[in-house]
Design a protein around this motif. Structure first.
Motif, mmCIF file in Angstrom:
data_model
loop_
_atom_site.group_PDB
_atom_site.id
_atom_site.type_symbol
_atom_site.label_atom_id
_atom_site.label_comp_id
_atom_site.label_asym_id
_atom_site.label_seq_id
_atom_site.Cartn_x
_atom_site.Cartn_y
_atom_site.Cartn_z
ATOM 1 N N SER A 227 17.027 -44.216 -23.588
ATOM 2 C CA SER A 227 18.255 -43.429 -23.680
ATOM 3 C C SER A 227 18.139 -42.500 -24.867
ATOM 4 O O SER A 227 17.254 -42.625 -25.701
ATOM 5 N N GLY A 228 19.060 -41.582 -24.992
ATOM 6 C CA GLY A 228 19.040 -40.658 -26.117
ATOM 7 C C GLY A 228 18.244 -39.417 -25.790
ATOM 8 O O GLY A 228 18.116 -38.984 -24.654
ATOM 9 N N ALA A 229 17.655 -38.828 -26.859
ATOM 10 C CA ALA A 229 16.955 -37.552 -26.699
ATOM 11 C C ALA A 229 15.715 -37.704 -25.853
ATOM 12 O O ALA A 229 15.330 -36.807 -25.109
ATOM 13 N N ALA A 230 15.037 -38.875 -25.977
ATOM 14 C CA ALA A 230 13.790 -39.050 -25.231
ATOM 15 C C ALA A 230 14.034 -39.112 -23.734
ATOM 16 O O ALA A 230 13.174 -38.768 -22.929
ATOM 17 N N ALA A 231 15.216 -39.587 -23.344
ATOM 18 C CA ALA A 231 15.482 -39.739 -21.919
ATOM 19 C C ALA A 231 15.773 -38.410 -21.232
ATOM 20 O O ALA A 231 15.764 -38.325 -20.019
ATOM 21 N N SER A 232 16.061 -37.385 -22.037
ATOM 22 C CA SER A 232 16.415 -36.101 -21.435
ATOM 23 C C SER A 232 15.200 -35.241 -21.148
ATOM 24 O O SER A 232 15.345 -34.130 -20.658
ATOM 25 N N GLY A 233 13.988 -35.693 -21.501
ATOM 26 C CA GLY A 233 12.786 -34.921 -21.241
ATOM 27 C C GLY A 233 12.355 -35.009 -19.785
ATOM 28 O O GLY A 233 12.887 -35.786 -18.989
ATOM 29 N N ARG A 234 11.390 -34.172 -19.415
ATOM 30 C CA ARG A 234 10.872 -34.164 -18.048
ATOM 31 C C ARG A 234 9.521 -34.838 -18.019
ATOM 32 O O ARG A 234 8.752 -34.768 -18.977
ATOM 33 N N LEU A 235 9.213 -35.499 -16.941
ATOM 34 C CA LEU A 235 7.925 -36.140 -16.741
ATOM 35 C C LEU A 235 7.020 -35.175 -15.986
ATOM 36 O O LEU A 235 7.318 -34.766 -14.854
ATOM 37 N N LEU A 236 5.918 -34.782 -16.624
ATOM 38 C CA LEU A 236 4.963 -33.860 -16.027
ATOM 39 C C LEU A 236 3.660 -34.612 -15.765
ATOM 40 O O LEU A 236 3.119 -35.256 -16.664
ATOM 41 N N ILE A 237 3.174 -34.528 -14.563
ATOM 42 C CA ILE A 237 1.929 -35.189 -14.173
ATOM 43 C C ILE A 237 0.867 -34.131 -13.952
ATOM 44 O O ILE A 237 1.009 -33.267 -13.073
ATOM 45 N N GLN A 238 -0.183 -34.176 -14.784
ATOM 46 C CA GLN A 238 -1.285 -33.222 -14.751
ATOM 47 C C GLN A 238 -0.763 -31.779 -14.712
ATOM 48 O O GLN A 238 -1.062 -31.009 -13.791
ATOM 49 N N PRO A 239 0.034 -31.395 -15.713
ATOM 50 C CA PRO A 239 0.576 -30.027 -15.703
ATOM 51 C C PRO A 239 -0.466 -29.025 -16.196
ATOM 52 O O PRO A 239 -1.496 -29.382 -16.773
ATOM 53 N N ASP A 240 -0.189 -27.760 -15.965
ATOM 54 C CA ASP A 240 -1.003 -26.704 -16.541
ATOM 55 C C ASP A 240 -0.828 -26.691 -18.058
ATOM 56 O O ASP A 240 0.238 -27.071 -18.566
ATOM 57 N N PRO A 241 -1.834 -26.286 -18.806
ATOM 58 C CA PRO A 241 -1.701 -26.260 -20.272
ATOM 59 C C PRO A 241 -0.500 -25.454 -20.759
ATOM 60 O O PRO A 241 0.176 -25.854 -21.705
ATOM 61 N N GLU A 242 -0.221 -24.337 -20.100
ATOM 62 C CA GLU A 242 0.907 -23.521 -20.533
ATOM 63 C C GLU A 242 2.236 -24.235 -20.289
ATOM 64 O O GLU A 242 3.141 -24.205 -21.123
ATOM 65 N N ASP A 243 2.352 -24.906 -19.122
ATOM 66 C CA ASP A 243 3.588 -25.640 -18.841
ATOM 67 C C ASP A 243 3.759 -26.805 -19.812
ATOM 68 O O ASP A 243 4.873 -27.089 -20.278
ATOM 69 N N ALA A 244 2.660 -27.517 -20.110
ATOM 70 C CA ALA A 244 2.747 -28.640 -21.037
ATOM 71 C C ALA A 244 3.134 -28.165 -22.431
ATOM 72 O O ALA A 244 3.997 -28.770 -23.096
ATOM 73 N N ALA A 245 2.534 -27.061 -22.906
ATOM 74 C CA ALA A 245 2.871 -26.533 -24.224
ATOM 75 C C ALA A 245 4.322 -26.074 -24.276
ATOM 76 O O ALA A 245 5.028 -26.295 -25.268
ATOM 77 N N ARG A 246 4.791 -25.452 -23.191
ATOM 78 C CA ARG A 246 6.168 -24.982 -23.146
ATOM 79 C C ARG A 246 7.147 -26.157 -23.199
ATOM 80 O O ARG A 246 8.181 -26.103 -23.880
ATOM 81 N N GLU A 247 6.813 -27.241 -22.507
ATOM 82 C CA GLU A 247 7.688 -28.412 -22.507
ATOM 83 C C GLU A 247 7.691 -29.094 -23.875
ATOM 84 O O GLU A 247 8.737 -29.565 -24.343
ATOM 85 N N ILE A 248 6.542 -29.141 -24.529
ATOM 86 C CA ILE A 248 6.474 -29.747 -25.861
ATOM 87 C C ILE A 248 7.302 -28.946 -26.854
ATOM 88 O O ILE A 248 8.056 -29.498 -27.670
ATOM 89 N N LEU A 249 7.195 -27.628 -26.807
ATOM 90 C CA LEU A 249 7.998 -26.796 -27.705
ATOM 91 C C LEU A 249 9.492 -26.959 -27.446
ATOM 92 O O LEU A 249 10.297 -27.016 -28.379
ATOM 93 N N ALA A 250 9.866 -27.061 -26.177
ATOM 94 C CA ALA A 250 11.291 -27.239 -25.856
ATOM 95 C C ALA A 250 11.796 -28.571 -26.403
ATOM 96 O O ALA A 250 12.919 -28.656 -26.926
ATOM 97 N N TYR A 251 10.976 -29.618 -26.301
ATOM 98 C CA TYR A 251 11.410 -30.923 -26.805
ATOM 99 C C TYR A 251 11.510 -30.918 -28.337
ATOM 100 O O TYR A 251 12.458 -31.467 -28.902
ATOM 101 N N LEU A 252 10.552 -30.285 -29.008
ATOM 102 C CA LEU A 252 10.600 -30.225 -30.467
ATOM 103 C C LEU A 252 11.810 -29.440 -30.956
ATOM 104 O O LEU A 252 12.419 -29.780 -31.979
ATOM 105 N N ARG A 253 12.184 -28.407 -30.220
ATOM 106 C CA ARG A 253 13.397 -27.674 -30.598
ATOM 107 C C ARG A 253 14.643 -28.506 -30.323
ATOM 108 O O ARG A 253 15.638 -28.424 -31.058
#
Length: 266
Positions: A227-253
């Protein structure tokens, strides 16, 4: 420059045999680095026997002063009296002893008795050409703070300081232990050290963020971190590097590590 290294009678955590605490061995290496620029390094121990600290001779010390103190007596008055006599520029110590009475208060009590400043958790020390002492103090999580001191100071060594020097048997044979008589302390009060021992009982872990009066499923999510902030993230399975980097930046923000991107100019 005069440097005094405080030594304590440590015990091995497994065998119970007398051993030099690792933090004090690291303090000896730190003192040896300061002594290389011109200085005198001496070990100081207050206790009933000096055999427990003789190992320090092979770790880099040439001389140890042993102040005779009865078992169970407070070593601070004897140490403070001897330090007042030799007036060292730096008093180095570990954060606490090992296997014995690990209160960790001796350096602070000595600093108070001698009216000296104390710099705790030091990982590196150096002497400037103008006589100023430079210390790198650990603030935890890899953060360091540069501290400059002019004059005598008490310093405690952090576990992240450089590793101890290798034990040298020949140096241990050449070293010496000088026995000193403790000066009587007038009006010394006896301290009642009686304590109550109880078997260790594991206490339940307090779950932070658990909803009061929530359902069992909600409490389980809070306990497992789902629960909390971690639960609001998306689960990506074998994503493209750009999609993975974009998701990491969104979570850090989202959790406040990175600032939000600036608004586009119109």
């Amino acid at each position: 420059m005069k440097i005094a290294v405080l030594l304590s009678a440590g015990l091995h955590p497994v065998s119970g045999a007398p051993v030099l605490p690792r933090l004090e061995a690291q303090a000896i290496r730190m003192a040896a680095g300061l002594g290389d620029v011109g200085g005198e390094v001496v070990g100081l121990h207050a206790g009933p026997d000096a055999a427990a600290v003789a190992e320090a001779l092979g770790q880099g010390l040439d001389r140890i002063e042993h102040v005779a103190v009865a078992a169970g007596d407070d070593p601070v008055p004897a140490l403070a009296a001897r330090l007042a006599e030799i007036a060292p520029d730096i008093v180095l110590a570990g954060r606490r002893s090992q296997g014995g009475e690990e209160s960790g208060l001796v350096p602070y009590a000595l600093a108070r008795a001698l009216s000296l400043p104390l710099v705790s958790d030091v990982v590196a020390a150096a002497a400037e050409p103008d006589g100023t002492l430079r210390f790198d103090q650990s603030l935890g999580r890899g953060a360091l703070r540069r501290v400059l001191v002019r004059g005598s100071v008490v310093v405690t060594c952090h576990p992240d300081a450089p590793a101890p020097l290798a034990y040298a048997y020949g140096r241990a044979r050449r070293g010496s232990v000088a026995a000193l008589a403790a000066a009587p302390v007038a009006g010394r009060a006896t301290v009642d050290t009686a304590v109550e021992e109880r078997p260790y009982r594991r206490r339940p872990k307090i779950v932070k963020g658990a909803p009061a009066g929530g359902s069992a499923a909600e409490r389980l999510k809070a306990a497992t971190g789902e629960s909390g902030a971690a639960a609001s993230g998306r689960l990506l399975i074998q994503p493209d590097p750009e999609d993975a980097a974009r998701e990491i930046l969104a979570y850090l923000r989202q959790i406040g590590v990175l600032a939000a991107p600036p608004a586009p100019k119109t």
